[in-house]
Every structure is written in C-alpha cells, then in structure tokens.
Design a protein around this motif. Sequence first.
Motif, PDB file in Angstrom:
ATOM      1  N   LEU A  33     -20.424  36.415 -15.330  1.00 59.56           N
ATOM      2  CA  LEU A  33     -19.948  35.353 -16.230  1.00 59.56           C
ATOM      3  C   LEU A  33     -19.527  34.112 -15.449  1.00 59.56           C
ATOM      4  O   LEU A  33     -19.744  32.982 -15.896  1.00 59.56           O
ATOM      5  CB  LEU A  33     -18.777  35.861 -17.080  1.00 59.56           C
ATOM      6  CG  LEU A  33     -19.106  36.880 -18.173  1.00 59.56           C
ATOM      7  CD1 LEU A  33     -17.836  37.422 -18.802  1.00 59.56           C
ATOM      8  CD2 LEU A  33     -19.992  36.260 -19.247  1.00 59.56           C
ATOM      9  N   LEU A  37     -20.985  30.363 -15.649  1.00 65.93           N
ATOM     10  CA  LEU A  37     -20.123  29.200 -15.920  1.00 65.93           C
ATOM     11  C   LEU A  37     -20.333  28.099 -14.886  1.00 65.93           C
ATOM     12  O   LEU A  37     -20.487  26.917 -15.238  1.00 65.93           O
ATOM     13  CB  LEU A  37     -18.647  29.647 -15.936  1.00 65.93           C
ATOM     14  CG  LEU A  37     -17.582  28.549 -15.932  1.00 65.93           C
ATOM     15  CD1 LEU A  37     -17.690  27.678 -17.175  1.00 65.93           C
ATOM     16  CD2 LEU A  37     -16.182  29.141 -15.842  1.00 65.93           C
ATOM     17  N   GLN A  63     -13.309  28.008 -20.581  1.00 61.18           N
ATOM     18  CA  GLN A  63     -13.989  29.176 -20.010  1.00 61.18           C
ATOM     19  C   GLN A  63     -13.215  29.762 -18.830  1.00 61.18           C
ATOM     20  O   GLN A  63     -13.201  30.982 -18.646  1.00 61.18           O
ATOM     21  CB  GLN A  63     -15.402  28.796 -19.561  1.00 61.18           C
ATOM     22  CG  GLN A  63     -16.314  28.370 -20.679  1.00 61.18           C
ATOM     23  CD  GLN A  63     -16.598  29.473 -21.660  1.00 61.18           C
ATOM     24  OE1 GLN A  63     -16.987  30.563 -21.288  1.00 61.18           O
ATOM     25  NE2 GLN A  63     -16.406  29.199 -22.931  1.00 61.18           N
ATOM     26  N   SER A  67     -11.831  33.457 -18.632  1.00 58.72           N
ATOM     27  CA  SER A  67     -12.201  34.300 -17.482  1.00 58.72           C
ATOM     28  C   SER A  67     -10.974  34.881 -16.788  1.00 58.72           C
ATOM     29  O   SER A  67     -10.981  36.046 -16.376  1.00 58.72           O
ATOM     30  CB  SER A  67     -13.011  33.484 -16.465  1.00 58.72           C
ATOM     31  OG  SER A  67     -14.238  33.135 -16.995  1.00 58.72           O
ATOM     32  N   LYS A 102     -14.835  32.964 -25.196  1.00 56.31           N
ATOM     33  CA  LYS A 102     -16.050  32.496 -24.506  1.00 56.31           C
ATOM     34  C   LYS A 102     -17.176  32.152 -25.474  1.00 56.31           C
ATOM     35  O   LYS A 102     -17.934  31.226 -25.237  1.00 56.31           O
ATOM     36  CB  LYS A 102     -16.528  33.556 -23.511  1.00 56.31           C
ATOM     37  CG  LYS A 102     -15.766  33.505 -22.194  1.00 56.31           C
ATOM     38  CD  LYS A 102     -16.390  34.396 -21.169  1.00 56.31           C
ATOM     39  CE  LYS A 102     -15.798  34.157 -19.799  1.00 56.31           C
ATOM     40  NZ  LYS A 102     -16.138  32.864 -19.202  1.00 56.31           N
ATOM     41  N   PRO A 135     -21.437  37.249 -23.222  1.00 57.78           N
ATOM     42  CA  PRO A 135     -20.164  37.710 -23.791  1.00 57.78           C
ATOM     43  C   PRO A 135     -20.340  38.645 -24.991  1.00 57.78           C
ATOM     44  O   PRO A 135     -19.567  39.590 -25.158  1.00 57.78           O
ATOM     45  CB  PRO A 135     -19.463  36.412 -24.226  1.00 57.78           C
ATOM     46  CG  PRO A 135     -20.088  35.346 -23.429  1.00 57.78           C
ATOM     47  CD  PRO A 135     -21.496  35.778 -23.209  1.00 57.78           C
TER      48      PRO A 135
END
Length: 336
Positions: A33, A37, A63, A67, A102, A135
């Motif tokens: 992830l 990003l 984000q 996270s 997300k 996600p």
Amino acid sequence: MFNLYKILFFITLIFGSLIAISSYSWLSMWMGLEINLLSIIPLLSNSKNLYPSEAALKYFITQTLASSILLFSIILALNLKEYFSENMIFLNMILNSALLTKIGAAPFHAWFPEVLEGLNWMNSLLMLTWQKLAPMVLIFYNCKLSSFFLSIILLSTIISGILGLNQMSLRKIMAYSSINHISWMLASMMNSQYIWLIYFIIYSVISLNIILILNLNQIFYLNQLFNSLNSMKMMKLIFMFNFFSLGGLPPFLGFFPKWLVINNLVQHNFFLLSFFLIIFTLITLFFYLRITFSTFVINSNEVLIFTPIKMNYLIMFFNFLSLSGLLICTLIFNYI
C-alpha cells in the motif's frame, strides 16, 4: 509527449497494489500500500490538473494517516495478542477503519470529493477504479459480519445519495456515485467474493466509458455538458445510456451486479439492508437523471458553429461492451 517518469510511477503503482493483494502477512500488505501511495503522488502533481499540489497533498495526508493507523493496529495485533484475544473485534474495527479511509467510504469520505475536484479525468479514473482495488481486497480478507460493517454500508449509501444532490461539478458527482457503489461492494463482500469481483469489474468498465467521453470533450461541469453534447447526438445517447447503467436500470449492464447483490442479500435474510440500499440508490439515480435530462427535453440550445469531434474507436468498443454486456452475461450464466 508522455513523460517517461509517468510510465515508471504507473508501473510501480500497479506493482504496489499487486504486492498488497498477493501478500501473506499484514506487514507486506502495508508495504504494498505504501509503494502504491508513493507512486501515485507524482502522477497527481501534474500541471494538467486543476489544483495539482493541493489535491496531491490532501491525498497524501489522508492516506498517510490511514497507513499509520493500519500499521498501529497490525503491531497491536501481533504484540498484544494475549491481551486482545477476547477483544479482537476492537482491533478489527481499527484496521478496517484505516482501510475504509483509504477507499473513501462514509463516514471517512470527506477527502475524496475534494481530491477528485482538483484532478483531471484520467487521474480521476485512476482514483475511482485502481486505487480502490488493493484496500478492498484487504477488507475482504478481514471482513466479518458486524454492526460496524452494516453501519458503514448504510452510512455510505445515505450520505452519498444526499450529498450528491446539490452538486454541479461532474467530478464530485462521480465521487459521490463511487461512495454509493462502495456500499454495494461492501454488501456483496459479506457473502461472496465472486459477486464483489463482478461488481468491481462492471463498475470500472462503466466509469471508464463515462470518463473517456468527458475527457474527450473536456467537460467538467453540468452547464458545459448541456452545451457540448447537444451537437453530437450519438455520443449524447451513449453518454445517457452509460449513466442509466451506472444507476442500475434493468436493460443495461449496471443492473446485473446489483441484481446479484440483492439476490445474495435476500438469500441470507438481509431484507432491511437490501431495502435501504435500493431506496437510497434511487436518490443517486435521480441525480443521474438530472444529468441526462437535457436529452429528454424538446427545447434545447444548440451551437450553430462548432468543431465536430470524431468518435474514438476505443470509446465505441468499450461502450459496445457495456451496452451489450447484460445480454452477454445472461447468456453466459444460463449455459454455465
């Protein structure tokens, strides 16, 4: 000229999502992830966007927050397993809240329309489709039927229906439409992986159709739409059909995944949930109809001098796929 750095970041964007989906541990999922990003930020800070740095910064902050909450919940789950053995529901809530932030599900949705408003159509397409994939798969891995999930589904469908009513920007309308479809996808997730996958693919195809037409004509607001598409009858008709499909009207492809979700929910005795989903989707259908309403009325303005835009073969192919999709799907599923 297409910059080479964009190709590099686009490849790492896809690579990051695939790492997150195919990982065996939560930590490597988090790493995937993060790669995703860090790859999309240079793509968002593009000079063709309306507010490039603002949209990229808003997206990065939300984000990063999601996270860090995700990492926090993973570390808690790994290190304090004996303390949380009875209270794993609380940890699941923290973890799922981060993942729902997300994807922009309500009530964690406030950043999503604002970020989309500052982007061009191709970046918006990326945000509406591919950025949802990783996600959502992680939510599916950790999805347990609870009052928390049911409340998220209901809030997403109610908030997207009400807030989408007074919008004039097509990007914000697509954002609230996406939040509504997230509620349907989460509802499909509770019982069946295949229905979620079918829903996601069909939603992506319909969004691609709409955004390709809007990008070709550089339309961002409703008044531009009414002026631009009047001179192209064929494109106007296809555009209208795509919005009907997005709303889930029966002759079109968008009805098929909704039909599957409702059927699945009713089979598992979720009568009230399916009722709320249908009712509040009718509100979103109302603002889709408002967008296409200029096609129905007899009195409409047409520009006498205009530069004709040729129909793109790619647009024609995807629209043929979308508009004939329900017939194809019905035939395939009859013979399986």
